[in-house]
Design a protein around this motif. Structure first.
Motif, PDB file in Angstrom:
ATOM      1  N   HIS A  56       4.219  53.086 -56.333  1.00  0.00           N
ATOM      2  CA  HIS A  56       3.672  52.309 -57.451  1.00  0.00           C
ATOM      3  C   HIS A  56       2.561  53.047 -58.195  1.00  0.00           C
ATOM      4  CE1 HIS A  56       5.851  48.575 -56.521  1.00  0.00           C
ATOM      5  NE2 HIS A  56       5.668  48.888 -55.255  1.00  0.00           N
ATOM      6  N   LYS A  57       2.103  54.181 -57.613  1.00  0.00           N
ATOM      7  CA  LYS A  57       1.000  54.948 -58.207  1.00  0.00           C
ATOM      8  C   LYS A  57      -0.194  54.041 -58.504  1.00  0.00           C
ATOM      9  CE  LYS A  57       3.750  58.682 -60.226  1.00  0.00           C
ATOM     10  NZ  LYS A  57       4.953  58.392 -59.446  1.00  0.00           N
ATOM     11  N   SER A  58      -0.492  53.174 -57.534  1.00  0.00           N
ATOM     12  CA  SER A  58      -1.564  52.194 -57.720  1.00  0.00           C
ATOM     13  C   SER A  58      -2.172  51.827 -56.377  1.00  0.00           C
ATOM     14  CB  SER A  58      -0.999  50.935 -58.389  1.00  0.00           C
ATOM     15  OG  SER A  58      -1.930  49.864 -58.341  1.00  0.00           O
ATOM     16  N   VAL A  59      -3.491  51.558 -56.389  1.00  0.00           N
ATOM     17  CA  VAL A  59      -4.186  51.077 -55.197  1.00  0.00           C
ATOM     18  C   VAL A  59      -4.752  49.682 -55.487  1.00  0.00           C
ATOM     19  CG1 VAL A  59      -4.732  53.332 -54.237  1.00  0.00           C
ATOM     20  CG2 VAL A  59      -6.279  52.318 -55.914  1.00  0.00           C
ATOM     21  N   ARG A  60      -4.105  48.950 -56.374  1.00  0.00           N
ATOM     22  CA  ARG A  60      -4.546  47.604 -56.759  1.00  0.00           C
ATOM     23  C   ARG A  60      -4.645  46.704 -55.531  1.00  0.00           C
ATOM     24  NH1 ARG A  60      -2.091  42.837 -57.666  1.00  0.00           N
ATOM     25  NH2 ARG A  60      -0.027  43.767 -57.321  1.00  0.00           N
ATOM     26  N   GLY A  61      -5.791  46.030 -55.409  1.00  0.00           N
ATOM     27  CA  GLY A  61      -5.986  45.080 -54.318  1.00  0.00           C
ATOM     28  C   GLY A  61      -6.421  45.695 -53.003  1.00  0.00           C
ATOM     29  N   LEU A  62      -6.544  47.024 -52.949  1.00  0.00           N
ATOM     30  CA  LEU A  62      -6.938  47.691 -51.710  1.00  0.00           C
ATOM     31  C   LEU A  62      -8.449  47.925 -51.701  1.00  0.00           C
ATOM     32  CD1 LEU A  62      -3.875  48.124 -51.600  1.00  0.00           C
ATOM     33  CD2 LEU A  62      -4.293  50.397 -50.684  1.00  0.00           C
ATOM     34  N   SER A  63      -9.074  47.638 -50.576  1.00  0.00           N
ATOM     35  CA  SER A  63     -10.507  47.865 -50.419  1.00  0.00           C
ATOM     36  C   SER A  63     -10.730  49.282 -49.899  1.00  0.00           C
ATOM     37  CB  SER A  63     -11.103  46.844 -49.448  1.00  0.00           C
ATOM     38  OG  SER A  63     -12.425  47.217 -49.090  1.00  0.00           O
ATOM     39  N   VAL A  64     -11.346  50.126 -50.719  1.00  0.00           N
ATOM     40  CA  VAL A  64     -11.600  51.516 -50.321  1.00  0.00           C
ATOM     41  C   VAL A  64     -12.505  51.553 -49.087  1.00  0.00           C
ATOM     42  CG1 VAL A  64     -12.540  53.746 -51.041  1.00  0.00           C
ATOM     43  CG2 VAL A  64     -11.358  52.304 -52.703  1.00  0.00           C
ATOM     44  N   LEU A  65     -13.534  50.698 -49.084  1.00  0.00           N
ATOM     45  CA  LEU A  65     -14.467  50.653 -47.957  1.00  0.00           C
ATOM     46  C   LEU A  65     -13.743  50.333 -46.654  1.00  0.00           C
ATOM     47  CD1 LEU A  65     -17.344  50.647 -46.813  1.00  0.00           C
ATOM     48  CD2 LEU A  65     -17.508  48.224 -47.460  1.00  0.00           C
ATOM     49  N   ALA A  66     -12.775  49.436 -46.717  1.00  0.00           N
ATOM     50  CA  ALA A  66     -12.024  49.043 -45.519  1.00  0.00           C
ATOM     51  C   ALA A  66     -11.323  50.237 -44.897  1.00  0.00           C
ATOM     52  CB  ALA A  66     -11.006  47.961 -45.877  1.00  0.00           C
ATOM     53  N   PHE A  67     -10.694  51.057 -45.717  1.00  0.00           N
ATOM     54  CA  PHE A  67      -9.948  52.208 -45.202  1.00  0.00           C
ATOM     55  C   PHE A  67     -10.882  53.336 -44.758  1.00  0.00           C
ATOM     56  CE2 PHE A  67      -6.734  49.943 -47.633  1.00  0.00           C
ATOM     57  CZ  PHE A  67      -5.654  49.993 -46.776  1.00  0.00           C
ATOM     58  N   GLU A  68     -12.042  53.463 -45.409  1.00  0.00           N
ATOM     59  CA  GLU A  68     -13.031  54.459 -44.982  1.00  0.00           C
ATOM     60  C   GLU A  68     -13.585  54.104 -43.593  1.00  0.00           C
ATOM     61  OE1 GLU A  68     -14.946  55.874 -49.284  1.00  0.00           O
ATOM     62  OE2 GLU A  68     -15.771  54.142 -48.222  1.00  0.00           O
TER      63      GLU A  68
END
Length: 235
Positions: A56-68
């Protein structure tokens, strides 16, 4: 007969004599097999999430902090289990999850451009500190403190994502397959931790994972929107 530390002898011998294996032997065998199954499954657990973002070439709705935070948590958990000398079947998935989590964060950074200076500083700081932690070159007291904190880290890694899902009433580009595998793996790991007599802190981590992944799985089910049907052209 032992294969990968799994003793099949205590099961095969009674069966050859038309007897049922002892309970302790059977539970231990099941625990070992499930443990290695989790390790095997962990090699692809985040692939659906990575694939969905790339597709989808998108990170919509994803929490960057969560994955870090997930990367930090996996690093501490892997280092601690190595330091404690636990059998590979009891923690091996952390190695594969860490590699995939790092790749996932890199992809999220790529699709979140432009990347700010703070993000670069965090990445460089992790690259500088992680090798020392994984090598076990940390004083024992600090090691215990780090491992105790990793439960809070994993919990905090899920809370931003859970809150974002609730606020948006959508799970965006989260992969249902990845979180289902995480949830199932956490349930199995609770059982194997008990059987392998892992430290209580290891068991607690599995319970937290089961609860938080279960919450996100529920949100994915609740907020799932079926794809809109294409209207037929009237000729």
């Amino acid at each position: 007969m032992k294969i990968l530390g799994i003793d099949f002898g205590c099961v095969l011998e009674p069966l050859n004599n038309a007897q049922f294996p002892e309970k302790d032997c059977l539970l231990s065998l099941i625990s070992k097999i499930l443990g290695y199954s989790i390790v095997a499954a962990s090699t692809i657990v985040k692939v659906p999430q990575i694939s969905k973002i790339l597709r989808h070439k998108s990170v919509r709705g994803l929490s960057v902090l969560a994955f870090e935070l997930e990367v930090i948590g996996y690093t501490i958990a892997l280092a601690y289990c190595l330091h404690k000398g636990l059998p590979f079947s009891a923690f091996g998935e952390y190695a594969f999850l860490l590699i995939q989590a790092i790749i996932l964060v890199a992809i999220i950074y790529y699709y979140s451009r432009p990347v700010g200076n703070i993000t670069w500083i965090k990445a460089l700081l992790y690259c500088a500190v992680a090798p020392t932690v994984l090598a076990g070159q940390v004083i024992p007291v600090l090691f215990e403190a780090l491992y105790a904190s990793q439960h809070a880290i994993f919990l905090c890694a899920r809370i931003p994502q859970i809150w974002a899902n609730f606020s948006n009433k959508s799970t965006g580009q989260l992969s249902a397959v990845t979180f289902f595998m995480n949830f199932a793996g956490s349930i199995v790991r609770v059982f194997t931790s008990i059987q392998e007599k892992a430290p209580a802190t290891v068991l607690l981590g599995s319970v937290i994972g089961m609860m938080t992944n279960g919450t996100i799985m529920t949100q994915i089910a609740l907020y799932h929107k079926p794809p809109a049907k294409k209207e037929k052209k009237v000729q």
